[in-house]
Design an enzyme around this catalytic site. Structure first.
Site, short mmCIF file in Angstrom:
data_model
loop_
_atom_site.label_atom_id
_atom_site.label_comp_id
_atom_site.label_asym_id
_atom_site.label_seq_id
_atom_site.Cartn_x
_atom_site.Cartn_y
_atom_site.Cartn_z
CG HIS A 155 -11.26 78.18 -8.14
ND1 HIS A 155 -12.43 78.51 -8.64
CD2 HIS A 155 -11.76 78.05 -6.93
CE1 HIS A 155 -13.38 78.75 -7.98
NE2 HIS A 155 -13.07 78.20 -6.64
CG ASP A 373 -20.12 54.34 -16.19
OD1 ASP A 373 -19.08 54.04 -16.33
OD2 ASP A 373 -21.11 53.88 -16.38
#
Length: 440
Positions: A155, A373
Site C-alpha cells: 500500500h 484474463d
C-alpha cells in the site's frame, strides 16, 4: 472451510524483462504514499480447469504467468524494487516475490462459501509481513486442476485503483495484447514528500483478534436500502437517492453501532465514518487514470449520535464529506506546510487514547476486477482476504446481478455481536453454496 492444507513447492524472484534505466533507479514516494500503512492490499482470483479449447500444461501456464509478469515489471518498474523507510523505492530489479503451491482440496471446497481467512493462505506472506517488498504473487494448484492467483501490492506504493490497473495490464500482456495505456509515474512532484521521522500514524492495525467475514447484498436489498436513506422519500427524483455504496455504508455502520456500541458507552468518544475517495478526477486539471500510486484521500464524516438511522443523521454528513474532497482540498494536500499532516497526527493521538472510534470503507465497486484474463478465461470469483485492520469494510461487486460483497473486518468480540444482528440478517443473502454453479 477450516485448516486449508497448502504446501509451497517453489519460490523465486521474477525480475523485469529489461533492466531499469539508471535515471529511474530512485523512485520517490509521495506524501500520499508516505501516510499509507505498511501492508499488502490483497486480491485472489479463482480460475477453474481450462476449457477444452484452451489446453495448457502446468509448465506452459506458469511460464505464461511468469513471462508476462516479467514484462509487466519493466513497465511498472518500482514493483521490482525495494521500499526504503517510507522515502523511496530503490529500483534495483531484485524482482517480485513469486511462490507456487499445491492445495489438498478443490476450488469448490472454498467457493461454496468463501471465507476471508482461507484467502490469506493463497498469498505468500501475512499482509503485514512486508519487509520492503512492493509485490508478492502466489499461484496455487488445486486437485480439480483449477488454480488461484493471489496477489498482494504494498500500500506504500499503490492504491486499489492502481492495483487493478496493474493486474489488467499484466493479464493483457499475458494474452499477447499491447493496446493499453502504460502507467505514468511522478506523484511525488504532485504531492511532495514530508519529513515523517519520529512519527508513526495509528491506522487501527491490530495483529491479532481480528475476524473477517463476507456478507453478500443482492441488488434488490441494496435498492431497498437506497430508498430507506433517500433524501426525499416522496419524490421519484433518483438524483436524491444515495449511491449503492453510500446506502450500504450507512446501513452497515448503523448495525455496527446498534449491535456493538451501547449508548451508555458512547460518552466522550467521537465516532467517525471514513470513505476512501479517488481524487484523480477531483483535481484541476483532472489527472489521467493511468497515473500510478496512492492518489486518493479519506473523507471523514461525523454522524449524529442522537438518531443514527436516516439521511440527515448519516448520509448527509457522508455526502458532505465526500463532496468536500474537491480541487481546493486537493491543492491543500499538495502544500508542504503542516496542514493535513498536523490533522493526521492529532487524529492518530486521539485514536491511540481511544477517544476516536473510526469505521473505514473502501470500495472496488465498478472497478474491472473480473477482467483479469491471462489467456484461459476470466476468473469465476475474485475476493479479498482477512486484513489486520479493525472496523474495515472492503466492497467488491458480485460477478453477476449488480450486488455487492462486503468483506468486513472487526474485533472478534464485535463480530460475534454484529453477525447475529437481526436487521442485518434481513438484508444479507445466503452465501452457502451460492458459488457452486460457477465451477460445476
Amino acid at each position: 472451510m477450516k485448516n486449508i492444507d497448502i504446501q509451497v513447492i517453489s519460490k523465486q524472484s521474477i525480475k523485469p524483462s529489461a533492466s531499469t534505466p539508471d535515471h529511474l533507479r530512485h523512485y520517490h514516494l509521495s506524501f500520499l504514499d508516505q501516510i499509507e500503512p505498511t501492508i499488502f492490499i490483497p486480491m485472489i482470483f479463482f480460475y477453474p480447469k481450462q476449457a477444452d479449447h484452451i489446453i495448457l500444461t502446468k509448465k506452459q501456464l506458469v511460464d505464461r504467468i511468469k513471462n508476462s509478469l516479467s514484462e509487466s515489471l519493466t513497465l511498472f518498474y518500482p514493483l521490482a524494487g525495494r521500499v526504503k523507510n517510507k522515502l523511496y523505492v530503490e529500483c534495483n530489479d531484485e524482482g517480485a516475490c513469486y511462490f507456487e503451491a499445491e492445495a489438498k482440496c478443490k476450488l469448490s471446497d472454498i467457493l461454496q462459501n468463501p471465507n476471508p481467512h482461507d484467502m490469506n493462505h493463497l498469498l505468500p506472506f501475512e499482509l503485514d509481513d512486508v519487509n520492503g517488498l512492493p509485490l508478492i504473487v502466489q499461484v496455487t494448484f488445486f486437485e480439480c486442476e483449477g488454480i488461484t492467483l493471489g496477489v498482494g501490492i504494498n500500500h506504500e506504493v499503490a492504491d486499489g485503483f492502481s492495483f487493478i490497473k496493474f493486474l489488467n495490464t499484466w493479464s493483457a500482456l499475458s494474452r499477447g495484447e499491447t493496446d493499453f495505456r502504460p502507467p505514468i509515474f511522478g506523484t511525488a512532484k504532485l504531492f511532495p514528500p514530508r519529513d515523517m521521522s519520529g512519527f508513526t500514524l495509528n491506522f487501527g492495525i491490530v495483529k491479532d483478534n481480528i475476524l473477517a467475514k463476507r456478507f453478500v447484498f443482492d441488488a434488490a436489498k441494496i435498492a431497498a436500502l437506497r430508498n430507506r436513506y433517500a433524501e426525499d422519500k416522496d419524490t421519484d427524483n433518483y438524483q436524491k437517492r444515495p449511491t449503492r455504496v453510500e446506502a450500504l455504508s450507512a446501513f452497515i455502520w448503523n448495525r455496527f453501532m446498534v449491535s456493538t456500541q451501547p449508548k451508555e458507552t458512547r460518552s466522550n468518544k467521537i465516532y467517525t465514518i471514513l470513505h476512501a475517495v479517488n481524487i484523480r478526477s477531483r483535481m484541476e486539471p483532472v489527472l489521467a487514470e493511468n497515473y500510478f500510486g496512492n492518489i486518493y484521500s479519506i473523507a471523514v464524516s461525523v454522524p449524529s449520535m442522537e438518531n443514527e438511522d436516516g439521511f440527515e443523521e448519516i448520509l448527509k454528513p457522508v455526502k458532505d464529506s465526500i463532496n468536500n474532497i474537491n480541487p481546493e482540498f486537493v491543492k491543500a494536500l499538495q502544500q508542504t506546510d503542516g496542514g493535513h499532516l498536523d490533522f493526521l497526527k492529532q487524529r492518530s493521538t486521539q485514536i491511540s487514547k481511544g477517544e476516536v472510534i473510526s469505521f473505514r470503507f473502501t470500495s472496488l465497486c465498478r472497478f474491472p476486477v473480473y477482467e483479469a484474463d491471462f489467456g484461459w478465461g476470466n476468473p469465476v470469483f475474485a475476493g479479498s482476504a482477512r486484513w489486520t485492520f479493525k472496523n474495515l469494510v472492503v466492497f467488491i461487486d458480485t460477478k453477476v446481478g449488480d450486488g455487492i460483497e462486503a468483506w468486513i473486518n472487526l474485533k472478534e468480540e464485535d463480530m460475534a455481536k454484529f453477525e447475529v444482528d437481526e436487521e442485518l440478517l434481513e438484508f444479507v443473502s445466503p452465501t452457502l453454496n451460492a458459488n457452486k454453479n460457477l465451477i460445476n
